[in-house]
Structure formats: structure tokens, C-alpha cells
Design a protein around this motif. Structure first.
Motif, PDB file in Angstrom:
ATOM      1  N   ALA A  42      25.023 -42.494  41.100  1.00 30.63           N
ATOM      2  CA  ALA A  42      24.509 -41.750  39.942  1.00 30.63           C
ATOM      3  C   ALA A  42      23.020 -42.054  39.744  1.00 30.63           C
ATOM      4  O   ALA A  42      22.432 -42.839  40.478  1.00 30.63           O
ATOM      5  N   SER A  43      22.445 -41.430  38.692  1.00 31.38           N
ATOM      6  CA  SER A  43      21.005 -41.593  38.498  1.00 31.38           C
ATOM      7  C   SER A  43      20.673 -42.724  37.529  1.00 31.38           C
ATOM      8  O   SER A  43      19.512 -42.931  37.176  1.00 31.38           O
ATOM      9  N   ASP A  44      21.687 -43.437  37.054  1.00 33.05           N
ATOM     10  CA  ASP A  44      21.414 -44.591  36.181  1.00 33.05           C
ATOM     11  C   ASP A  44      22.532 -45.610  36.335  1.00 33.05           C
ATOM     12  O   ASP A  44      23.556 -45.331  36.955  1.00 33.05           O
ATOM     13  N   ILE A  45      22.331 -46.758  35.724  1.00 39.91           N
ATOM     14  CA  ILE A  45      23.331 -47.835  35.791  1.00 39.91           C
ATOM     15  C   ILE A  45      24.415 -47.570  34.729  1.00 39.91           C
ATOM     16  O   ILE A  45      24.296 -46.649  33.923  1.00 39.91           O
ATOM     17  N   GLY A  46      25.451 -48.363  34.736  1.00 45.68           N
ATOM     18  CA  GLY A  46      26.378 -48.337  33.594  1.00 45.68           C
ATOM     19  C   GLY A  46      27.799 -47.919  33.886  1.00 45.68           C
ATOM     20  O   GLY A  46      28.672 -48.100  33.040  1.00 45.68           O
ATOM     21  N   GLY A  47      28.062 -47.323  35.050  1.00 44.90           N
ATOM     22  CA  GLY A  47      29.440 -46.992  35.428  1.00 44.90           C
ATOM     23  C   GLY A  47      30.162 -46.161  34.377  1.00 44.90           C
ATOM     24  O   GLY A  47      29.622 -45.164  33.879  1.00 44.90           O
ATOM     25  N   VAL A  48      31.363 -46.565  34.029  1.00 50.48           N
ATOM     26  CA  VAL A  48      32.178 -45.741  33.131  1.00 50.48           C
ATOM     27  C   VAL A  48      31.503 -45.559  31.769  1.00 50.48           C
ATOM     28  O   VAL A  48      31.720 -44.553  31.102  1.00 50.48           O
ATOM     29  N   TRP A  49      30.659 -46.522  31.382  1.00 48.46           N
ATOM     30  CA  TRP A  49      30.027 -46.420  30.056  1.00 48.46           C
ATOM     31  C   TRP A  49      28.816 -45.493  30.074  1.00 48.46           C
ATOM     32  O   TRP A  49      28.276 -45.131  29.038  1.00 48.46           O
ATOM     33  N   ARG A  50      28.364 -45.138  31.250  1.00 42.70           N
ATOM     34  CA  ARG A  50      27.336 -44.090  31.403  1.00 42.70           C
ATOM     35  C   ARG A  50      28.007 -42.718  31.377  1.00 42.70           C
ATOM     36  O   ARG A  50      27.503 -41.772  30.789  1.00 42.70           O
ATOM     37  N   ASP A  51      29.175 -42.635  32.003  1.00 39.50           N
ATOM     38  CA  ASP A  51      29.815 -41.331  32.213  1.00 39.50           C
ATOM     39  C   ASP A  51      30.690 -40.868  31.044  1.00 39.50           C
ATOM     40  O   ASP A  51      30.781 -39.673  30.776  1.00 39.50           O
ATOM     41  N   ASN A  52      31.368 -41.790  30.406  1.00 37.62           N
ATOM     42  CA  ASN A  52      32.344 -41.399  29.373  1.00 37.62           C
ATOM     43  C   ASN A  52      31.677 -41.312  28.009  1.00 37.62           C
ATOM     44  O   ASN A  52      31.737 -42.239  27.197  1.00 37.62           O
ATOM     45  N   THR A  53      31.043 -40.161  27.774  1.00 34.92           N
ATOM     46  CA  THR A  53      30.266 -39.981  26.542  1.00 34.92           C
ATOM     47  C   THR A  53      31.031 -39.148  25.525  1.00 34.92           C
ATOM     48  O   THR A  53      30.460 -38.621  24.582  1.00 34.92           O
ATOM     49  N   TYR A  54      32.328 -38.990  25.714  1.00 32.96           N
ATOM     50  CA  TYR A  54      33.112 -38.135  24.809  1.00 32.96           C
ATOM     51  C   TYR A  54      33.081 -38.679  23.380  1.00 32.96           C
ATOM     52  O   TYR A  54      32.891 -39.892  23.178  1.00 32.96           O
ATOM     53  N   LEU A 142      37.521 -48.826  39.018  1.00 32.97           N
ATOM     54  CA  LEU A 142      38.896 -48.317  39.169  1.00 32.97           C
ATOM     55  C   LEU A 142      39.025 -46.928  38.541  1.00 32.97           C
ATOM     56  O   LEU A 142      39.945 -46.189  38.849  1.00 32.97           O
ATOM     57  N   PHE A 143      38.091 -46.621  37.643  1.00 32.71           N
ATOM     58  CA  PHE A 143      38.258 -45.399  36.854  1.00 32.71           C
ATOM     59  C   PHE A 143      37.103 -44.441  37.100  1.00 32.71           C
ATOM     60  O   PHE A 143      36.458 -43.982  36.175  1.00 32.71           O
ATOM     61  N   ASN A 144      36.814 -44.175  38.367  1.00 32.37           N
ATOM     62  CA  ASN A 144      35.694 -43.265  38.619  1.00 32.37           C
ATOM     63  C   ASN A 144      36.093 -41.954  39.280  1.00 32.37           C
ATOM     64  O   ASN A 144      35.246 -41.181  39.670  1.00 32.37           O
ATOM     65  N   SER A 164      37.554 -35.313  30.161  1.00 28.47           N
ATOM     66  CA  SER A 164      36.936 -36.166  29.130  1.00 28.47           C
ATOM     67  C   SER A 164      35.789 -37.014  29.676  1.00 28.47           C
ATOM     68  O   SER A 164      34.851 -37.331  28.936  1.00 28.47           O
ATOM     69  N   SER A 165      35.833 -37.381  30.969  1.00 36.02           N
ATOM     70  CA  SER A 165      34.771 -38.237  31.517  1.00 36.02           C
ATOM     71  C   SER A 165      33.517 -37.438  31.870  1.00 36.02           C
ATOM     72  O   SER A 165      32.515 -38.010  32.309  1.00 36.02           O
ATOM     73  N   ASN A 166      33.599 -36.125  31.680  1.00 37.38           N
ATOM     74  CA  ASN A 166      32.461 -35.276  32.012  1.00 37.38           C
ATOM     75  C   ASN A 166      32.275 -34.299  30.856  1.00 37.38           C
ATOM     76  O   ASN A 166      32.269 -33.085  31.035  1.00 37.38           O
ATOM     77  N   TRP A 167      32.130 -34.843  29.661  1.00 33.47           N
ATOM     78  CA  TRP A 167      32.156 -34.052  28.429  1.00 33.47           C
ATOM     79  C   TRP A 167      31.050 -33.004  28.406  1.00 33.47           C
ATOM     80  O   TRP A 167      29.897 -33.305  28.738  1.00 33.47           O
TER      81      TRP A 167
END
Ligand SMILES: Cc1cc2nc3c(=O)[nH]c(=O)nc-3n(C[C@H](O)[C@H](O)[C@H](O)COP(=O)(O)OP(=O)(O)OC[C@H]3O[C@@H](n4cnc5c(N)ncnc54)[C@H](O)[C@@H]3O)c2cc1C
Length: 491
Positions: A42-54, A142-144, A164-167
Motif C-alpha cells: 500500500a501507499s502508507d503504513i498501518g495495515g488493517v488500521w489504515r484500511d478499515n476506515t468504516y 491475517l486479515f488482509n 467494510s474494509s474498503n469503505w
């Protein structure tokens, strides 16, 4: 080699910059190992906490514990911090520890193969750079991979749809008719946030959840909140949450029927919150508590009793251009369909192709279910390490587990250097014994029951995700690399 492929050699290569990659980067730096690269797709750090912005995305473990042990300098606004704060915390940690210069963004690892002769991994990426490295570490989490159900006609649907992970924040839900398919951990967080805005929300629920109020979770009392706010008491506040989780596991061991008390408390909560007996029936799980990850919400049942919310348990038979059709032939039209169907954790490192000794494919090695020694090393895949690998999913803070794994990896690097070895390969019998033991212990747990359908199990029914014991036990067993567990090949 193809002339367009650029080659680069790095002493340590990490795949993924979520909390796992960050934990290892911190540990490497603390041990004076500064020459390493992290590849992040991805273009930034953070893993699931970058992606799951719901809306409503938040931690379900108290943040004072769901944070790095070495980086407690953060004022959480509430015990269970929202995603925005967790991501901000991650950004601060990355800056404080000087991790960002090590990260190559927008670089996805496609495959990696080990050369026995040189003791090197060759790693191919989406950007055409080919890396060679003696030490390869997967921190891909595990959750990507979003789990989007294969509903007939899904692609015919013409409205707005997203997982939900791609709100889709560009689509205002206010005043709209919305279908939510699935009620996993994310749906339990976002439905209470969007239900008050939408005109109508229909939840298509395959299996109801046990959702309990925050106050009963470790570290969620008012006293805990007081402790967690005091800068000088942060260590104590954290230790207290840790010990409460361990006590929870101990109680489950000593009193296996303690869950019956939990189930009774749940039924009492449901009686109090949901007056309609038909809805109550729909919301009552037909499996034991502990089968799935325990969910936390103070608003779930109040939301499901709203007049504009409907819970449908009839299975979906298909979708069409305007909406969803259930098995009883009923059709509902929607402006938007949101998939709250979670992830595919048991697929582990796919779609990456990892080839070890003699070109053996890791997916092939795992055809009967993923397994590793301590969740970190796999026999036949020398100098390859995993963070958040098989059977390391703990009921408490995953960051604690990632820190244990990072210490182990750095210890392994030092062991290799001290022995002047080309590579280390975990012994097949050590891996087998460990997994026989883990599976035997897991077989007595609730998720192992035949009536329990959970993402903890792979399609064959083997529990490949969960750690079978206490977090303390994991810390103890990963405290050092034991030479007798590995075969070392000299340089
Ligand atoms: C919505 C949600 C809520 C959660 N809440 C909690 C919680 O409350 N408590 C808890 O303990 N755990 C929670 N978890 C579990 C969470 O996954 C872990 O706590 C933790 O964030 C895992 O970090 P990680 O770095 O291992 O994985 P991730 O955060 O998934 O990071 C992996 C990184 O690897 C990158 N990557 C993946 N494949 C490649 C590739 N091939 N090449 C390059 N880069 C790649 C990804 O882009 C990502 O940045 C939650 C998970 C989700 C999805």
C-alpha cells in the motif's frame, strides 16, 4: 535475468508494514540492526488500521494493552480507541522509531524462492525490483483478504456495493436504503453508526453473534479508565489488563462450564434489550459462547430494535440489478449493499508463492492446513520467519504476540551470526511435535466442536489460527531460539 528487472541485496527483508512489520523494525533497531527493508504493497503504513476506515471502527481490546510495550507515550481518548487514533498512534510510532525510511511503498511481494547453494532468498515484486536476502520475514497479517461471498448474480447488482474494509466514503448513506450482508466483528461496529442515518437497513444474517457490553471486558472498568489516564501508572494499567486476560483463560480452564454463566448473562441481556420474541429468537446463537471471537458493543441490540432496521435470517439465493432475493422469493431493492462478511484468515500467505528447499511450495506443504513451529518457522523453508503465523491468534492483544515473535526473529538472526551458519531450518520432528501438542490442546476448546462454525478453522475443520494457551506461555516459549530445534548448515 530480464534486463528490465532491477536487482538489490538487503541483509533483512520484511514483507508488510502493519503493526507486525513495525514491531520487528523496532526490535531490529533496538539490537543495532539498522540495515533492513520493508516492502509494503500500500501507499502508507498501518495495515488493517489504515484500511478499515468504516464508521465505528475501533479496537476491541483496551488500547493501553493494544499498543507497543516500548511505546506507551500516547494519550488514548477512551479505553477502546477508534481506528483514527490507532492509525495516528501507528504513524507516530513509525516517526519516533525512524521506520519510514526503511519502507518501500506500493511494492507488493509476488513470490520468493530459496537457493540452498547461496543461502539466499530471491524475492520478486510488483515494481520489477528483485531482492536477494539471507533473512526473509513475512508480516502480512491475517486479515488482509476481504471475504466477499460468491452470491449468484452479485455482479449484476447496479447499486453501490463495497466491503467494510474498503469503505466508500464518497457515497453518503443518509436517507438511503442499505443492505448489510453478514454480521461479523466489523458489521457489529458500523451498523450502530449508520443505522440512525439511513432510511432503511436490512441485515442479512447467517449466524447471530454473542455481543456483550464493553464494561465486562478486561480493563474496561471505571477504575481501569482512571489508571489508564495517569501517565505514571500506564505500566501498571497495562499489566493489569494483561493479567485479567490471563485470568480469563485460567478460569476457562478450571471451570469449563463458566461459559454457561456467560451464556446466561447474554440471554438476560437479550431479554432486557429485545422485547420482540421473534427477533430475540433470530438473535440467539445456536452455538456455544467462545466458538467465535467475543464481540463488544454497547449499542448493538438497541440498534437492531430500531424501526428502520430489519434482521433477515432467510438465506440469500441471489442478487439482481436492484437488490437481493432470499430463498423464500422475497425481493428487496437497495441503494447500497455493504459486505460485512469479514476476511479469509486461514488462507495465510496466499497469493504469494513461497518456495523453499528443493523448490517446495509452501501452499503445497500446507495442503492439510497451515502449521509452523511456534507459528514462526516452517521446516523446509530456511531463514524464513512469520509474524502472526499459524496458531498465534490470541484472545487478547495481537501486538503482544507480534512483539514476542519479533524478539524471536532477532534472536534467530543473532544465532545464525554467532554460529556463522548459512541457514537454519527448523527440524521436522520439532515442528510436528509442537503441532501435535497444539492440536491436542485445541481439540478440547469450544471452537473445535462440530457445531461451531468459525474462521478459526480451515475448511477441513483444523484450527489453524488460534494459540492454545496463555500469552505468558507464548512469551516463555519464544524467549530464545533453542539450537536443538534447528538444523544449522554451515557457510
Ligand atoms: C477491523 C479489524 C479490527 C481488529 N481489531 C483488533 C483488536 O481490537 N485487537 C487485536 O488484538 N487485533 C485486532 N485485529 C487483528 C489485527 O489484524 C492485528 O491486531 C494486527 O493489526 C495485525 O498486524 P499485522 O501487521 O500482522 O497485519 P496487518 O495489519 O494486516 O498488516 C499487514 C501489512 O502487510 C501488507 N501486505 C500484505 N501482503 C503484502 C504483500 N504481498 N506485499 C507487500 N505488502 C503486503 C498489507 O498491505 C499490510 O499493510 C483487528 C483486525 C481487523 C481487520
Amino acid at each position: 535475468m530480464d534486463q528490465s528487472v532491477r536487482a538489490e541485496h538487503v541483509p533483512v527483508l520484511i514483507i508488510g508494514c502493519g503493526f507486525g512489520g513495525m514491531a520487528l523494525a523496532i526490535e531490529l533497531k533496538n539490537n543495532g540492526i539498522n540495515d533492513f527493508v520493508i516492502l509494503e504493497r500500500a501507499s502508507d503504513i498501518g495495515g488493517v488500521w489504515r484500511d478499515n476506515t468504516y464508521p465505528g471502527a475501533a479496537c476491541d481490546v483496551v488500547s493501553r494493552f493494544y499498543s507497543f510495550s516500548c511505546d506507551q507515550d500516547y494519550e488514548w481518548s477512551q479505553p477502546f480507541a477508534p481506528q483514527t487514533e490507532i492509525w495516528e498512534y501507528a504513524l507516530k510510532v513509525v516517526e519516533r522509531h525512524g521506520i519510514r525510511p526503511h519502507v518501500r511503498f506500493n511494492t507488493e511481494v509476488r513470490d520468493a524462492s530459496f537457493d540452498e547453494r547461496t543461502g539466499m532468498w530471491t524475492v520478486d515484486t510488483s515494481v520489477g525490483t528483485r531482492f536477494t536476502t539471507p533473512i526473509l520475514v513475512s508480516a502480512v497479517g491475517l486479515f488482509n483478504h476481504a471475504n466477499i461471498p460468491n452470491i449468484p448474480g452479485r455482479d449484476d447488482y447496479k447499486g453501490v456495493s463495497f466491503h467494510s474494509s474498503n469503505w466508500n466514503h464518497d457515497f453518503p448513506l443518509a436517507g438511503k436504503t442499505v443492505a448489510v450482508i453478514g454480521c461479523g466483528a466489523s458489521a457489529v461496529q458500523f451498523i450502530p453508526k449508520i443505522a440512525p442515518q439511513v432510511e432503511k437497513l436490512v441485515l442479512y444474517q447467517r449466524s447471530p453473534q454473542y455481543v456483550m457490553p464493553k464494561a465486562i471486558f478486561p480493563g474496561a472498568s471505571e477504575f481501569d479508565a482512571w489508571l489508564q489516564k495517569r501517565k505514571w501508572l500506564r505500566g501498571l494499567a497495562r499489566l493489569k489488563v494483561y493479567l485479567m486476560f490471563e485470568r480469563f483463560i485460567l478460569r476457562r480452564r478450571i471451570f469449563p462450564n463458566a461459559r454457561l454463566k456467560g451464556e446466561a448473562a447474554f440471554r438476560a441481556l437479550l431479554e432486557r434489550k429485545v422485547k420482540d420474541p421473534e427477533l430475540r429468537k433470530k438473535l440467539t446463537p445456536n452455538y456455544p459462547m467462545g466458538c467465535k471471537r467475543q464481540l463488544v458493543s454497547d449499542h448493538w441490540y438497541d440498534t437492531l430494535t430500531r424501526p428502520n432496521v430489519e434482521v433477515v435470517t432467510e438465506p440469500i439465493s441471489r442478487m439482481d440489478a436492484s437488490g437481493v432475493v432470499t430463498g423464500d422469493g422475497k425481493h428487496h431493492s437497495f441503494d447500497a449493499v455493504i459486505y460485512g462478511t469479514g476476511f479469509t484468515p486461514t488462507t495465510y500467505l496466499t497469493p504469494m508463492v513461497i518456495k523453499g528447499l528443493n523448490g517446495r511450495d509452501l501452499n503445497e506443504a500446507w495442503r492439510n492446513g497451515a502449521e509452523a513451529y511456534l507459528g514462526i518457522t516452517v521446516t523446509g523453508f530456511p531463514n524464513f520467519f512469520m509474524l502472526y503465523g499459524p496458531n498465534t491468534n490470541a484472545p487478547s492483544s495481537i501486538i503482544f504476540m507480534l512483539e514476542c515473535q519479533s524478539r524471536y526473529v532477532v534472536n534467530a538472526i543473532k544465532t545464525l551470526q554467532a554460529r556463522r551458519a548459512r541457514y537454519m531450518n527448523v527440524r521436522a520432528d520439532r515442528q510436528r511435535d509442537f503441532n501435535v501438542e497444539a492440536q491436542a490442546r485445541l481439540s478440547t476448546t469450544i471452537p473445535a466442536r462440530a457445531d461451531c462454525f468459525t474462521y478459526f478453522k480451515d475448511p477441513s475443520g483444523k484450527i489453524t489460527t488460534n494459540w492454545p494457551g496463555y500469552a505468558t506461555e507464548y512469551r516463555w516459549r519464544t524467549r530464545a531460539v533453542k539450537s536443538r530445534d534447528y538444523e544449522f548448515t554451515p557457510s
